[in-house]
Design an enzyme around this catalytic site. Sequence first.
Site, PDB file in Angstrom:
ATOM      1  CB  CYS A 151       0.339  -7.229 -47.975  1.00  0.00           C
ATOM      2  SG  CYS A 151      -0.825  -7.179 -46.608  1.00  0.00           S
ATOM      3  NE  ARG A 207      -9.224  -9.368 -49.232  1.00  0.00           N
ATOM      4  CZ  ARG A 207      -7.991 -10.013 -49.186  1.00  0.00           C
ATOM      5  NH1 ARG A 207      -7.088  -8.970 -49.107  1.00  0.00           N
ATOM      6  NH2 ARG A 207      -7.949 -11.055 -49.504  1.00  0.00           N
TER       7      ARG A 207
END
Length: 388
Positions: free
Chosen positions: A208, A307
């Site tokens: 991430c 998303r």
Amino acid sequence: MAQLIAEVSRTFNEFLLLPNRTRTDCSAATVDLSTPLSRYTADEAPAVELRSPFTSAIMQAVSTPDLAIALARNGGLSFLHHNQPVEDQAAAVRRVKNGAGAGPSEGDGRHPGRLVDAAGRLRVGAGINTHDYRERVPALLEAGVDALCFDSSDGYSDWQAQALTWVKKHHPEIPVGGGNVVDGEAFTFLAEAGADFVKVGVGGGSICITRDQKGIGRGQASAVLDVAAARDAFRERTGAYVPICSDGGLVHDYHVALALAMGADFVMMGRFFARFDQAAGAKVATRDGFVKEYWGEGSNRARNWQRYGQGGRELVFEEGVDGFVPYAGDLTEGLALTVAKLRTTMVSCGSTTLPEFRSTARLTLVSDQSFQESHANVDLRTTPATAS
């Protein structure tokens, strides 16, 4: 003027556990790693309880049906990713529940620690989103899913609260988690909206880059400690215990113990599980050995239209990267080593259950010098040549 949170944002690397007295009845064999997955009260048991506090991340590169089967046989739970048509995700759920070695064979005694439903079938979870949940949730329930979890890099939103409220109104029988959050205020917001568990962690995953791209997040240790305090306060106020899941920031095996000691009921991991045969990434040979492909749900490779709402097009910017992790063989063998370390840590802390571990654990902050002291300080390269 912006509000300044005075507390330093801390990571798991900044803490160590102090040993507690180990009783004569405290051994690795007597440690019970069961833990609730879903909300419960004094009068009502959790709908789902894990045999081992491990769940796999809602990621294409991680939670395949094969990995879900292997993890459930070892007491944990996978959340099959939702970045696919509803029919395909439902088919993946059915495969875990009814096929590929699951079903009758689960009663043959080979997997005594397996996580199964009332019919003896392996349990499996599934990720959902705030876009098509009205169609996706009924299909997953029909397929036999055991738990759901909304997947968002930032769960502190009206959209997720509305979606949670809808699921609990129309399908109250299914446990559904919310997240991700990093503070007590956000936890309470989702718990009051109906979340049966809440995932903690923004920007701490190994794949991430949310913090680099958006400047949003919090050190995972600080986030878990804050949310755990809010969970306990929520229980005092309402009588309902809403478990929390530490998602991200787990670089070393001992970080799992720290997360659980700090208040997490269970953990969710991506990189850890992506290394195994059962994960989706291709196994690639390198000069130094084998690696497995691993990519984030916020990367271009994931094409995560659900998303980001990009309709399958290129993302405006990425919040995840595409890379590799060291290959680690079969899940059962790799997870067994991590579980063994967790059990012995708990024994050193004088605990035989996770609630006892949380309530009696003692933590100390680590300076840079003491962190360096924790590592081996000898030449590990070769055996010196014999002098002539």
